[in-house]
Design a protein around this motif. Sequence first.
Motif, PDB file in Angstrom:
ATOM      1  N   SER A 110       0.827  -1.203   0.000  1.00 52.90           N
ATOM      2  CA  SER A 110       0.000   0.000   0.000  1.00 52.90           C
ATOM      3  C   SER A 110       0.860   1.251   0.000  1.00 52.90           C
ATOM      4  N   ALA A 111       1.906   1.259   0.831  1.00 48.99           N
ATOM      5  CA  ALA A 111       2.776   2.435   0.920  1.00 48.99           C
ATOM      6  C   ALA A 111       3.477   2.702  -0.407  1.00 48.99           C
ATOM      7  N   ASN A 112       3.860   1.644  -1.124  1.00 47.29           N
ATOM      8  CA  ASN A 112       4.536   1.827  -2.411  1.00 47.29           C
ATOM      9  C   ASN A 112       3.647   2.554  -3.413  1.00 47.29           C
ATOM     10  N   VAL A 113       2.341   2.308  -3.327  1.00 43.51           N
ATOM     11  CA  VAL A 113       1.410   2.985  -4.230  1.00 43.51           C
ATOM     12  C   VAL A 113       1.104   4.388  -3.735  1.00 43.51           C
ATOM     13  N   LEU A 114       0.803   4.521  -2.461  1.00 35.66           N
ATOM     14  CA  LEU A 114       0.370   5.806  -1.908  1.00 35.66           C
ATOM     15  C   LEU A 114       1.487   6.838  -1.866  1.00 35.66           C
ATOM     16  N   ALA A 115       2.712   6.372  -1.770  1.00 38.09           N
ATOM     17  CA  ALA A 115       3.835   7.315  -1.660  1.00 38.09           C
ATOM     18  C   ALA A 115       4.160   8.007  -2.977  1.00 38.09           C
ATOM     19  N   ARG A 116       3.527   7.611  -4.061  1.00 36.54           N
ATOM     20  CA  ARG A 116       3.842   8.215  -5.363  1.00 36.54           C
ATOM     21  C   ARG A 116       3.507   9.692  -5.407  1.00 36.54           C
ATOM     22  N   ASN A 117       2.532  10.113  -4.603  1.00 32.26           N
ATOM     23  CA  ASN A 117       2.161  11.530  -4.586  1.00 32.26           C
ATOM     24  C   ASN A 117       2.749  12.276  -3.394  1.00 32.26           C
ATOM     25  N   GLY A 118       3.614  11.576  -2.619  1.00 38.47           N
ATOM     26  CA  GLY A 118       4.310  12.219  -1.518  1.00 38.47           C
ATOM     27  C   GLY A 118       3.418  12.543  -0.329  1.00 38.47           C
ATOM     28  N   ASP A 119       4.021  13.167   0.691  1.00 45.18           N
ATOM     29  CA  ASP A 119       3.308  13.646   1.876  1.00 45.18           C
ATOM     30  C   ASP A 119       2.493  12.540   2.546  1.00 45.18           C
ATOM     31  N   VAL A 120       3.123  11.379   2.766  1.00 42.73           N
ATOM     32  CA  VAL A 120       2.448  10.270   3.435  1.00 42.73           C
ATOM     33  C   VAL A 120       2.460  10.499   4.931  1.00 42.73           C
ATOM     34  N   LYS A 121       1.301  10.358   5.546  1.00 44.00           N
ATOM     35  CA  LYS A 121       1.180  10.512   6.997  1.00 44.00           C
ATOM     36  C   LYS A 121       0.710   9.200   7.593  1.00 44.00           C
ATOM     37  N   ALA A 122       1.455   8.707   8.582  1.00 42.75           N
ATOM     38  CA  ALA A 122       1.127   7.428   9.197  1.00 42.75           C
ATOM     39  C   ALA A 122       1.239   7.541  10.711  1.00 42.75           C
ATOM     40  N   GLY A 123       0.514   6.640  11.391  1.00 42.56           N
ATOM     41  CA  GLY A 123       0.563   6.632  12.848  1.00 42.56           C
ATOM     42  C   GLY A 123      -0.220   5.458  13.397  1.00 42.56           C
ATOM     43  N   THR A 124       0.084   5.103  14.635  1.00 40.77           N
ATOM     44  CA  THR A 124      -0.602   3.999  15.306  1.00 40.77           C
ATOM     45  C   THR A 124      -1.093   4.465  16.663  1.00 40.77           C
ATOM     46  N   VAL A 125      -2.368   4.266  16.939  1.00 36.49           N
ATOM     47  CA  VAL A 125      -2.979   4.632  18.208  1.00 36.49           C
ATOM     48  C   VAL A 125      -3.847   3.468  18.676  1.00 36.49           C
ATOM     49  N   LYS A 126      -3.539   2.933  19.882  1.00 34.19           N
ATOM     50  CA  LYS A 126      -4.312   1.843  20.482  1.00 34.19           C
ATOM     51  C   LYS A 126      -4.471   0.656  19.530  1.00 34.19           C
ATOM     52  N   GLY A 127      -3.384   0.301  18.875  1.00 37.40           N
ATOM     53  CA  GLY A 127      -3.389  -0.867  18.012  1.00 37.40           C
ATOM     54  C   GLY A 127      -3.980  -0.645  16.639  1.00 37.40           C
ATOM     55  N   VAL A 128      -4.400   0.593  16.335  1.00 40.60           N
ATOM     56  CA  VAL A 128      -4.979   0.916  15.038  1.00 40.60           C
ATOM     57  C   VAL A 128      -3.964   1.742  14.246  1.00 40.60           C
ATOM     58  N   THR A 129      -3.519   1.207  13.122  1.00 44.72           N
ATOM     59  CA  THR A 129      -2.535   1.887  12.285  1.00 44.72           C
ATOM     60  C   THR A 129      -3.226   2.558  11.105  1.00 44.72           C
ATOM     61  N   THR A 130      -2.870   3.821  10.872  1.00 48.03           N
ATOM     62  CA  THR A 130      -3.479   4.593   9.787  1.00 48.03           C
ATOM     63  C   THR A 130      -2.398   5.166   8.890  1.00 48.03           C
ATOM     64  N   LEU A 131      -2.639   5.124   7.601  1.00 45.61           N
ATOM     65  CA  LEU A 131      -1.751   5.783   6.642  1.00 45.61           C
ATOM     66  C   LEU A 131      -2.629   6.533   5.653  1.00 45.61           C
ATOM     67  N   ARG A 132      -2.242   7.778   5.372  1.00 49.01           N
ATOM     68  CA  ARG A 132      -3.018   8.605   4.451  1.00 49.01           C
ATOM     69  C   ARG A 132      -2.092   9.414   3.578  1.00 49.01           C
ATOM     70  N   ALA A 133      -2.474   9.586   2.293  1.00 53.13           N
ATOM     71  CA  ALA A 133      -1.660  10.357   1.355  1.00 53.13           C
ATOM     72  C   ALA A 133      -2.581  11.009   0.334  1.00 53.13           C
ATOM     73  N   PRO A 134      -2.161  12.135  -0.253  1.00 47.85           N
ATOM     74  CA  PRO A 134      -2.981  12.771  -1.293  1.00 47.85           C
ATOM     75  C   PRO A 134      -3.028  11.902  -2.542  1.00 47.85           C
ATOM     76  N   THR A 135      -4.123  11.970  -3.269  1.00 49.54           N
ATOM     77  CA  THR A 135      -4.277  11.177  -4.490  1.00 49.54           C
ATOM     78  C   THR A 135      -3.753  11.891  -5.723  1.00 49.54           C
ATOM     79  N   GLY A 136      -3.553  13.192  -5.614  1.00 50.59           N
ATOM     80  CA  GLY A 136      -3.164  13.965  -6.788  1.00 50.59           C
ATOM     81  C   GLY A 136      -4.359  14.453  -7.575  1.00 50.59           C
ATOM     82  N   LEU A 137      -5.560  14.066  -7.126  1.00 51.62           N
ATOM     83  CA  LEU A 137      -6.787  14.474  -7.805  1.00 51.62           C
ATOM     84  C   LEU A 137      -7.690  15.286  -6.884  1.00 51.62           C
ATOM     85  N   GLY A 138      -7.118  15.838  -5.833  1.00 48.00           N
ATOM     86  CA  GLY A 138      -7.885  16.672  -4.919  1.00 48.00           C
ATOM     87  C   GLY A 138      -8.441  15.946  -3.719  1.00 48.00           C
ATOM     88  N   GLY A 139      -8.178  14.652  -3.590  1.00 48.60           N
ATOM     89  CA  GLY A 139      -8.671  13.888  -2.459  1.00 48.60           C
ATOM     90  C   GLY A 139      -7.548  13.180  -1.734  1.00 48.60           C
TER      91      GLY A 139
END
Length: 458
Positions: A110-139
Amino acid sequence: MLALALAATLAAAPAPRVAASTVTVLHVPRFDQLQGLTAFMMRAGASSQMLNPASWRGELHPFLPLDPTQPESLTALGIDATGPLSVSIRQDGRLACTRVADAKLFQEASANVLARNGDVKAGTVKGVTTLRAPTGLGGFAGYVIKGQEACAFASTDTDDSLRKEATKLVTKAPAADARMGAVPGVLYVATQQGVVGLDGTANGLKVEGTATKLPLPPFQAGGTSPYGAMAPAGLLFSRAQVAPTGVAQAAGSVRDAVRMVCPTCPAEQVQGMTDALAKQLTGHVLFAVDSVQVKGSLRKPEVRFFAAKQALAAEVVDAAAVKAALAPLGQFPGAKALTDGYSLEAKGGSLYLRLKGKHLVFGNDSAVTQTVMTSLPEKGAPLTRAVDFTLDPKKLARGLSQVSLMDVMGDETLAAFFGASTELGPLLARSERITGWLDSAANGSHRFSVNWTLPEKP
Protein backbone atom coordinates in the motif's frame (compact mmCIF):
# COMPACT_ATOMS: atom_id res chain seq x y z
CA MET A 1 -35.80 -24.69 12.78
CA LEU A 2 -36.05 -22.09 9.98
CA ALA A 3 -34.61 -19.43 12.28
CA LEU A 4 -31.70 -21.70 13.19
CA ALA A 5 -31.05 -22.54 9.54
CA LEU A 6 -31.02 -18.84 8.60
CA ALA A 7 -28.71 -18.03 11.50
CA ALA A 8 -26.34 -20.81 10.42
CA THR A 9 -26.34 -19.53 6.85
CA LEU A 10 -25.54 -15.99 7.91
CA ALA A 11 -22.82 -17.17 10.26
CA ALA A 12 -21.17 -19.32 7.56
CA ALA A 13 -20.40 -16.39 5.24
CA PRO A 14 -18.34 -13.45 6.53
CA ALA A 15 -20.57 -10.41 6.96
CA PRO A 16 -19.89 -7.30 4.88
CA ARG A 17 -18.20 -4.29 6.44
CA VAL A 18 -20.34 -1.45 5.12
CA ALA A 19 -19.67 2.25 5.62
CA ALA A 20 -22.39 4.71 6.53
CA SER A 21 -24.06 6.63 3.66
CA THR A 22 -23.11 3.92 1.19
CA VAL A 23 -25.00 3.97 -2.10
CA THR A 24 -23.89 0.57 -3.40
CA VAL A 25 -22.21 -2.36 -1.65
CA LEU A 26 -20.17 -5.03 -3.39
CA HIS A 27 -19.43 -8.04 -1.18
CA VAL A 28 -17.40 -11.17 -1.83
CA PRO A 29 -17.59 -13.64 1.09
CA ARG A 30 -14.49 -15.50 -0.16
CA PHE A 31 -12.32 -14.13 -2.90
CA ASP A 32 -10.97 -17.57 -3.82
CA GLN A 33 -14.49 -18.80 -4.70
CA LEU A 34 -14.91 -16.41 -7.63
CA GLN A 35 -13.33 -18.70 -10.22
CA GLY A 36 -16.63 -19.96 -11.65
CA LEU A 37 -18.05 -16.47 -12.00
CA THR A 38 -14.87 -15.02 -13.45
CA ALA A 39 -14.70 -17.94 -15.92
CA PHE A 40 -18.08 -16.85 -17.29
CA MET A 41 -17.06 -13.19 -17.27
CA MET A 42 -13.85 -13.92 -19.16
CA ARG A 43 -15.69 -15.89 -21.82
CA ALA A 44 -18.51 -13.36 -22.04
CA GLY A 45 -15.92 -10.58 -22.07
CA ALA A 46 -14.74 -11.76 -25.48
CA SER A 47 -18.06 -10.43 -26.84
CA SER A 48 -18.84 -7.73 -24.27
CA GLN A 49 -16.03 -5.57 -22.96
CA MET A 50 -18.26 -4.41 -20.11
CA LEU A 51 -18.26 -7.92 -18.61
CA ASN A 52 -14.55 -8.56 -19.07
CA PRO A 53 -12.90 -8.69 -15.61
CA ALA A 54 -10.14 -6.45 -16.93
CA SER A 55 -12.74 -3.68 -17.31
CA TRP A 56 -14.09 -3.72 -13.75
CA ARG A 57 -11.45 -5.24 -11.49
CA GLY A 58 -10.10 -1.76 -10.80
CA GLU A 59 -13.32 -1.08 -8.85
CA LEU A 60 -12.49 -3.77 -6.29
CA HIS A 61 -9.97 -1.67 -4.37
CA PRO A 62 -9.24 2.06 -4.14
CA PHE A 63 -5.58 1.69 -5.07
CA LEU A 64 -4.29 -1.93 -5.02
CA PRO A 65 -4.47 -4.09 -8.20
CA LEU A 66 -6.74 -6.99 -7.17
CA ASP A 67 -7.23 -9.58 -9.92
CA PRO A 68 -10.38 -11.73 -9.45
CA THR A 69 -9.11 -14.25 -11.98
CA GLN A 70 -5.97 -14.90 -9.91
CA PRO A 71 -6.57 -15.25 -6.14
CA GLU A 72 -2.82 -15.63 -5.67
CA SER A 73 -2.48 -11.97 -6.64
CA LEU A 74 -4.00 -11.11 -3.25
CA THR A 75 -1.41 -13.22 -1.44
CA ALA A 76 1.32 -11.17 -3.08
CA LEU A 77 -0.28 -8.07 -1.54
CA GLY A 78 -0.58 -9.59 1.93
CA ILE A 79 -4.34 -10.09 1.64
CA ASP A 80 -6.04 -13.33 2.71
CA ALA A 81 -7.54 -14.82 -0.48
CA THR A 82 -9.83 -17.05 1.62
CA GLY A 83 -11.29 -14.02 3.36
CA PRO A 84 -13.97 -11.51 2.41
CA LEU A 85 -13.89 -8.35 0.37
CA SER A 86 -16.44 -5.57 0.97
CA VAL A 87 -16.54 -2.44 -1.17
CA SER A 88 -18.64 0.56 -0.08
CA ILE A 89 -19.33 3.03 -2.87
CA ARG A 90 -20.33 6.49 -1.64
CA GLN A 91 -20.86 9.86 -3.23
CA ASP A 92 -17.51 11.02 -1.81
CA GLY A 93 -15.42 7.96 -2.67
CA ARG A 94 -14.91 4.26 -1.95
CA LEU A 95 -13.83 1.97 0.86
CA ALA A 96 -12.64 -1.63 0.48
CA CYS A 97 -12.31 -3.89 3.51
CA THR A 98 -10.25 -7.09 3.41
CA ARG A 99 -8.68 -9.57 5.81
CA VAL A 100 -4.90 -9.51 5.73
CA ALA A 101 -2.71 -12.61 5.97
CA ASP A 102 0.55 -10.64 6.22
CA ALA A 103 0.09 -7.16 7.69
CA LYS A 104 3.65 -6.09 6.92
CA LEU A 105 3.39 -7.12 3.29
CA PHE A 106 0.02 -5.37 2.92
CA GLN A 107 1.36 -2.15 4.42
CA GLU A 108 4.46 -2.21 2.22
CA ALA A 109 2.41 -2.80 -0.94
CA SER A 110 0.00 0.00 0.00
CA ALA A 111 2.78 2.43 0.92
CA ASN A 112 4.54 1.83 -2.41
CA VAL A 113 1.41 2.98 -4.23
CA LEU A 114 0.37 5.81 -1.91
CA ALA A 115 3.83 7.31 -1.66
CA ARG A 116 3.84 8.21 -5.36
CA ASN A 117 2.16 11.53 -4.59
CA GLY A 118 4.31 12.22 -1.52
CA ASP A 119 3.31 13.65 1.88
CA VAL A 120 2.45 10.27 3.43
CA LYS A 121 1.18 10.51 7.00
CA ALA A 122 1.13 7.43 9.20
CA GLY A 123 0.56 6.63 12.85
CA THR A 124 -0.60 4.00 15.31
CA VAL A 125 -2.98 4.63 18.21
CA LYS A 126 -4.31 1.84 20.48
CA GLY A 127 -3.39 -0.87 18.01
CA VAL A 128 -4.98 0.92 15.04
CA THR A 129 -2.54 1.89 12.28
CA THR A 130 -3.48 4.59 9.79
CA LEU A 131 -1.75 5.78 6.64
CA ARG A 132 -3.02 8.61 4.45
CA ALA A 133 -1.66 10.36 1.35
CA PRO A 134 -2.98 12.77 -1.29
CA THR A 135 -4.28 11.18 -4.49
CA GLY A 136 -3.16 13.97 -6.79
CA LEU A 137 -6.79 14.47 -7.80
CA GLY A 138 -7.89 16.67 -4.92
CA GLY A 139 -8.67 13.89 -2.46
CA PHE A 140 -6.95 11.45 -0.12
CA ALA A 141 -6.30 7.72 -0.13
CA GLY A 142 -5.04 5.40 2.55
CA TYR A 143 -5.85 2.54 4.85
CA VAL A 144 -6.69 1.71 8.45
CA ILE A 145 -5.60 -1.65 9.85
CA LYS A 146 -6.16 -3.41 13.15
CA GLY A 147 -5.01 -6.98 13.56
CA GLN A 148 -6.13 -8.86 10.47
CA GLU A 149 -8.79 -6.36 9.40
CA ALA A 150 -7.89 -3.62 6.94
CA CYS A 151 -10.08 -1.02 5.26
CA ALA A 152 -8.64 1.09 2.44
CA PHE A 153 -10.21 4.29 1.18
CA ALA A 154 -10.01 6.89 -1.57
CA SER A 155 -11.96 10.14 -1.31
CA THR A 156 -12.91 12.59 -4.01
CA ASP A 157 -12.42 15.60 -1.73
CA THR A 158 -10.34 16.69 1.27
CA ASP A 159 -12.95 15.65 3.82
CA ASP A 160 -11.67 13.13 6.39
CA SER A 161 -14.94 11.20 6.77
CA LEU A 162 -13.80 8.14 4.80
CA ARG A 163 -10.78 7.62 7.04
CA LYS A 164 -13.04 7.90 10.08
CA GLU A 165 -15.45 5.38 8.57
CA ALA A 166 -12.55 3.01 7.88
CA THR A 167 -11.49 3.29 11.52
CA LYS A 168 -14.98 2.41 12.71
CA LEU A 169 -15.17 -0.57 10.39
CA VAL A 170 -11.94 -2.22 11.57
CA THR A 171 -12.70 -1.67 15.27
CA LYS A 172 -16.15 -3.29 15.42
CA ALA A 173 -17.67 -6.57 14.28
CA PRO A 174 -19.61 -6.29 11.02
CA ALA A 175 -23.39 -6.72 11.00
CA ALA A 176 -24.83 -9.56 8.92
CA ASP A 177 -27.00 -8.60 5.96
CA ALA A 178 -30.08 -10.83 6.03
CA ARG A 179 -30.79 -10.01 2.39
CA MET A 180 -27.47 -11.52 1.31
CA GLY A 181 -28.06 -14.53 3.53
CA ALA A 182 -31.37 -15.19 1.77
CA VAL A 183 -29.95 -15.58 -1.75
CA PRO A 184 -27.08 -17.72 -3.07
CA GLY A 185 -24.01 -16.21 -4.63
CA VAL A 186 -20.25 -15.76 -4.52
CA LEU A 187 -20.50 -12.03 -5.23
CA TYR A 188 -23.25 -9.69 -4.02
CA VAL A 189 -24.31 -6.23 -5.14
CA ALA A 190 -26.66 -4.43 -2.75
CA THR A 191 -28.48 -1.09 -2.72
CA GLN A 192 -31.41 0.24 -0.72
CA GLN A 193 -33.74 -1.15 -3.42
CA GLY A 194 -32.49 -4.73 -3.22
CA VAL A 195 -29.65 -7.24 -3.40
CA VAL A 196 -28.33 -9.46 -6.18
CA GLY A 197 -26.18 -12.57 -5.78
CA LEU A 198 -24.08 -13.83 -8.70
CA ASP A 199 -22.40 -17.15 -9.42
CA GLY A 200 -21.36 -18.91 -12.58
CA THR A 201 -19.44 -21.43 -14.60
CA ALA A 202 -17.62 -21.15 -17.90
CA ASN A 203 -20.93 -21.81 -19.68
CA GLY A 204 -23.46 -20.00 -17.52
CA LEU A 205 -24.29 -17.12 -15.23
CA LYS A 206 -26.78 -17.37 -12.38
CA VAL A 207 -28.27 -14.22 -10.90
CA GLU A 208 -30.66 -14.32 -7.94
CA GLY A 209 -31.92 -11.50 -5.77
CA THR A 210 -34.69 -9.43 -4.26
CA ALA A 211 -35.98 -6.00 -5.27
CA THR A 212 -38.46 -3.56 -3.74
CA LYS A 213 -39.05 -1.22 -6.67
CA LEU A 214 -40.11 -3.50 -9.53
CA PRO A 215 -43.19 -2.06 -11.30
CA LEU A 216 -45.03 -5.37 -11.03
CA PRO A 217 -48.16 -6.59 -9.27
CA PRO A 218 -47.96 -9.16 -6.45
CA PHE A 219 -47.90 -12.80 -7.53
CA GLN A 220 -48.70 -16.10 -5.87
CA ALA A 221 -47.32 -19.57 -6.53
CA GLY A 222 -49.05 -22.93 -6.36
CA GLY A 223 -51.78 -24.82 -8.11
CA THR A 224 -52.25 -25.66 -11.75
CA SER A 225 -51.78 -23.08 -14.49
CA PRO A 226 -53.93 -23.40 -17.62
CA TYR A 227 -50.76 -22.41 -19.51
CA GLY A 228 -48.37 -24.71 -17.65
CA ALA A 229 -48.16 -27.29 -20.46
CA MET A 230 -47.31 -24.79 -23.20
CA ALA A 231 -43.86 -24.95 -24.77
CA PRO A 232 -41.86 -21.69 -24.74
CA ALA A 233 -41.53 -19.96 -28.11
CA GLY A 234 -40.61 -16.56 -29.53
CA LEU A 235 -38.49 -13.77 -28.13
CA LEU A 236 -40.17 -13.83 -24.71
CA PHE A 237 -42.49 -16.42 -23.22
CA SER A 238 -43.78 -15.97 -19.67
CA ARG A 239 -46.46 -17.53 -17.49
CA ALA A 240 -47.68 -16.06 -14.22
CA GLN A 241 -50.27 -16.25 -11.51
CA VAL A 242 -51.18 -12.77 -10.31
CA ALA A 243 -52.38 -12.56 -6.70
CA PRO A 244 -56.01 -11.42 -6.22
CA THR A 245 -54.76 -8.10 -4.82
CA GLY A 246 -52.79 -7.46 -8.00
CA VAL A 247 -55.40 -8.31 -10.65
CA ALA A 248 -56.73 -4.75 -10.85
CA GLN A 249 -53.18 -3.42 -11.28
CA ALA A 250 -52.48 -5.90 -14.08
CA ALA A 251 -55.76 -5.03 -15.82
CA GLY A 252 -54.89 -1.36 -15.42
CA SER A 253 -51.72 -1.80 -17.45
CA VAL A 254 -53.81 -3.11 -20.36
CA ARG A 255 -56.23 -0.20 -19.98
CA ASP A 256 -53.33 2.27 -20.11
CA ALA A 257 -52.02 0.63 -23.29
CA VAL A 258 -55.42 0.98 -24.96
CA ARG A 259 -55.66 4.64 -23.96
CA MET A 260 -52.16 5.35 -25.26
CA VAL A 261 -52.72 3.97 -28.75
CA CYS A 262 -56.42 4.83 -28.99
CA PRO A 263 -56.83 8.42 -27.75
CA THR A 264 -60.25 8.63 -29.47
CA CYS A 265 -61.64 5.71 -27.48
CA PRO A 266 -64.11 6.96 -24.82
CA ALA A 267 -62.15 6.99 -21.57
CA GLU A 268 -65.12 6.25 -19.29
CA GLN A 269 -66.14 3.23 -21.32
CA VAL A 270 -62.57 1.94 -21.44
CA GLN A 271 -62.42 2.28 -17.66
CA GLY A 272 -65.78 0.58 -17.16
CA MET A 273 -64.87 -2.28 -19.48
CA THR A 274 -61.53 -2.80 -17.73
CA ASP A 275 -63.18 -2.83 -14.29
CA ALA A 276 -65.74 -5.39 -15.46
CA LEU A 277 -63.06 -7.62 -16.98
CA ALA A 278 -60.87 -7.42 -13.86
CA LYS A 279 -63.66 -9.01 -11.83
CA GLN A 280 -63.62 -12.03 -14.16
CA LEU A 281 -59.87 -12.71 -14.16
CA THR A 282 -58.53 -15.67 -12.19
CA GLY A 283 -54.98 -14.26 -12.16
CA HIS A 284 -53.49 -16.88 -14.49
CA VAL A 285 -51.86 -15.14 -17.45
CA LEU A 286 -49.57 -15.88 -20.37
CA PHE A 287 -47.45 -13.20 -22.06
CA ALA A 288 -45.73 -13.87 -25.39
CA VAL A 289 -43.55 -11.64 -27.57
CA ASP A 290 -42.73 -13.20 -30.93
CA SER A 291 -40.28 -10.63 -32.28
CA VAL A 292 -39.49 -6.92 -32.64
CA GLN A 293 -40.13 -4.98 -35.83
CA VAL A 294 -39.60 -1.24 -35.53
CA LYS A 295 -41.54 0.92 -37.98
CA GLY A 296 -40.83 4.57 -37.34
CA SER A 297 -39.24 6.54 -34.54
CA LEU A 298 -39.18 4.78 -31.17
CA ARG A 299 -39.55 8.16 -29.52
CA LYS A 300 -43.25 7.85 -30.34
CA PRO A 301 -45.13 5.77 -27.70
CA GLU A 302 -47.32 4.04 -30.28
CA VAL A 303 -44.27 2.94 -32.30
CA ARG A 304 -42.71 1.46 -29.15
CA PHE A 305 -45.94 -0.37 -28.31
CA PHE A 306 -46.40 -1.94 -31.73
CA ALA A 307 -42.70 -2.69 -32.26
CA ALA A 308 -42.94 -5.76 -30.01
CA LYS A 309 -45.30 -8.25 -31.66
CA GLN A 310 -47.08 -9.53 -28.57
CA ALA A 311 -50.15 -11.15 -27.10
CA LEU A 312 -51.47 -11.62 -23.56
CA ALA A 313 -53.79 -14.49 -22.60
CA ALA A 314 -55.74 -14.45 -19.34
CA GLU A 315 -57.98 -17.10 -17.81
CA VAL A 316 -61.49 -15.88 -16.94
CA VAL A 317 -64.15 -17.14 -14.56
CA ASP A 318 -67.25 -16.63 -16.73
CA ALA A 319 -66.84 -16.43 -20.50
CA ALA A 320 -70.40 -15.12 -20.97
CA ALA A 321 -69.79 -12.29 -18.53
CA VAL A 322 -66.57 -11.40 -20.36
CA LYS A 323 -68.37 -11.37 -23.70
CA ALA A 324 -70.92 -8.97 -22.22
CA ALA A 325 -68.18 -6.77 -20.76
CA LEU A 326 -66.55 -6.51 -24.21
CA ALA A 327 -69.80 -5.52 -25.95
CA PRO A 328 -69.26 -1.72 -25.62
CA LEU A 329 -66.06 -2.15 -27.62
CA GLY A 330 -68.16 -2.67 -30.75
CA GLN A 331 -69.19 1.01 -30.61
CA PHE A 332 -65.64 2.37 -30.37
CA PRO A 333 -64.29 4.26 -33.41
CA GLY A 334 -62.32 1.88 -35.62
CA ALA A 335 -63.79 -1.24 -33.98
CA LYS A 336 -64.73 -4.32 -36.01
CA ALA A 337 -66.61 -7.35 -34.76
CA LEU A 338 -64.94 -10.75 -35.19
CA THR A 339 -66.49 -14.19 -34.74
CA ASP A 340 -64.77 -14.49 -31.34
CA GLY A 341 -64.23 -10.86 -30.31
CA TYR A 342 -63.16 -7.52 -31.76
CA SER A 343 -60.36 -5.79 -33.61
CA LEU A 344 -59.69 -2.10 -33.07
CA GLU A 345 -57.85 0.23 -35.41
CA ALA A 346 -55.50 2.30 -33.27
CA LYS A 347 -52.70 4.81 -33.64
CA GLY A 348 -49.84 2.85 -35.17
CA GLY A 349 -51.57 -0.50 -35.67
CA SER A 350 -54.49 -2.72 -34.63
CA LEU A 351 -55.54 -4.24 -31.31
CA TYR A 352 -57.26 -7.61 -30.97
CA LEU A 353 -59.46 -8.86 -28.11
CA ARG A 354 -60.61 -12.41 -28.69
CA LEU A 355 -62.25 -15.05 -26.53
CA LYS A 356 -61.59 -18.80 -26.69
CA GLY A 357 -63.38 -20.83 -24.07
CA LYS A 358 -62.28 -19.35 -20.75
CA HIS A 359 -59.32 -17.49 -22.21
CA LEU A 360 -59.31 -13.81 -23.14
CA VAL A 361 -56.48 -12.92 -25.54
CA PHE A 362 -55.32 -9.34 -26.06
CA GLY A 363 -52.75 -8.72 -28.79
CA ASN A 364 -51.27 -6.06 -31.04
CA ASP A 365 -50.50 -8.34 -33.99
CA SER A 366 -53.00 -10.59 -35.77
CA ALA A 367 -50.54 -13.43 -36.47
CA VAL A 368 -49.15 -13.54 -32.92
CA THR A 369 -52.67 -13.33 -31.46
CA GLN A 370 -53.78 -16.23 -33.67
CA THR A 371 -50.73 -18.29 -32.73
CA VAL A 372 -51.46 -17.87 -29.03
CA MET A 373 -55.13 -18.73 -29.59
CA THR A 374 -54.19 -21.90 -31.47
CA SER A 375 -51.58 -22.92 -28.90
CA LEU A 376 -53.85 -22.73 -25.85
CA PRO A 377 -53.88 -26.25 -24.33
CA GLU A 378 -56.96 -28.15 -23.24
CA LYS A 379 -55.36 -29.15 -19.93
CA GLY A 380 -53.16 -27.22 -17.56
CA ALA A 381 -50.07 -28.22 -15.62
CA PRO A 382 -48.46 -27.13 -12.34
CA LEU A 383 -45.95 -24.28 -12.21
CA THR A 384 -43.32 -24.34 -9.50
CA ARG A 385 -42.98 -20.55 -9.42
CA ALA A 386 -45.42 -17.66 -9.51
CA VAL A 387 -43.77 -16.42 -12.72
CA ASP A 388 -41.46 -18.18 -15.13
CA PHE A 389 -39.98 -16.85 -18.35
CA THR A 390 -37.80 -17.83 -21.28
CA LEU A 391 -35.89 -15.40 -23.49
CA ASP A 392 -34.44 -16.13 -26.91
CA PRO A 393 -31.15 -14.17 -26.72
CA LYS A 394 -30.62 -14.12 -30.49
CA LYS A 395 -34.07 -12.61 -31.12
CA LEU A 396 -33.47 -10.18 -28.26
CA ALA A 397 -30.20 -9.08 -29.88
CA ARG A 398 -31.99 -8.47 -33.18
CA GLY A 399 -34.65 -6.47 -31.37
CA LEU A 400 -32.14 -4.31 -29.53
CA SER A 401 -30.22 -3.65 -32.75
CA GLN A 402 -33.25 -1.78 -34.12
CA VAL A 403 -32.81 1.07 -31.63
CA SER A 404 -31.09 3.76 -33.68
CA LEU A 405 -28.74 6.48 -32.55
CA MET A 406 -31.31 9.11 -33.50
CA ASP A 407 -33.90 7.42 -31.27
CA VAL A 408 -31.85 7.79 -28.09
CA MET A 409 -31.54 11.57 -28.18
CA GLY A 410 -33.47 13.01 -25.26
CA ASP A 411 -34.85 9.63 -24.14
CA GLU A 412 -33.03 7.91 -21.25
CA THR A 413 -34.95 4.66 -21.65
CA LEU A 414 -34.07 4.33 -25.32
CA ALA A 415 -30.49 5.32 -24.53
CA ALA A 416 -30.33 2.39 -22.10
CA PHE A 417 -31.61 0.02 -24.80
CA PHE A 418 -29.09 1.41 -27.28
CA GLY A 419 -26.31 0.92 -24.73
CA ALA A 420 -27.48 -2.65 -24.08
CA SER A 421 -27.45 -3.34 -27.81
CA THR A 422 -23.93 -1.98 -28.17
CA GLU A 423 -22.48 -3.75 -25.13
CA LEU A 424 -24.51 -6.95 -24.90
CA GLY A 425 -25.83 -7.45 -28.43
CA PRO A 426 -22.84 -9.49 -29.69
CA LEU A 427 -22.90 -11.66 -26.55
CA LEU A 428 -26.66 -12.23 -26.81
CA ALA A 429 -26.24 -13.27 -30.43
CA ARG A 430 -23.77 -15.94 -29.30
CA SER A 431 -25.83 -17.12 -26.31
CA GLU A 432 -27.96 -20.25 -26.10
CA ARG A 433 -30.85 -19.29 -23.81
CA ILE A 434 -31.94 -17.14 -20.88
CA THR A 435 -34.48 -18.45 -18.39
CA GLY A 436 -35.72 -17.34 -15.02
CA TRP A 437 -38.46 -17.05 -12.45
CA LEU A 438 -39.98 -14.52 -10.11
CA ASP A 439 -41.94 -14.74 -6.85
CA SER A 440 -43.47 -12.16 -4.57
CA ALA A 441 -41.72 -11.59 -1.25
CA ALA A 442 -42.47 -9.67 1.94
CA ASN A 443 -43.43 -5.99 2.05
CA GLY A 444 -44.27 -5.69 -1.63
CA SER A 445 -40.86 -6.84 -2.83
CA HIS A 446 -40.08 -9.52 -5.42
CA ARG A 447 -37.55 -12.30 -5.54
CA PHE A 448 -36.11 -13.28 -8.91
CA SER A 449 -33.64 -15.61 -10.59
CA VAL A 450 -32.03 -15.52 -14.05
CA ASN A 451 -29.91 -18.17 -15.75
CA TRP A 452 -27.89 -17.07 -18.77
CA THR A 453 -26.51 -20.03 -20.73
CA LEU A 454 -23.73 -19.99 -23.34
CA PRO A 455 -23.05 -22.85 -25.78
CA GLU A 456 -20.78 -25.53 -24.30
CA LYS A 457 -18.22 -24.87 -27.01
CA PRO A 458 -17.20 -21.28 -27.80
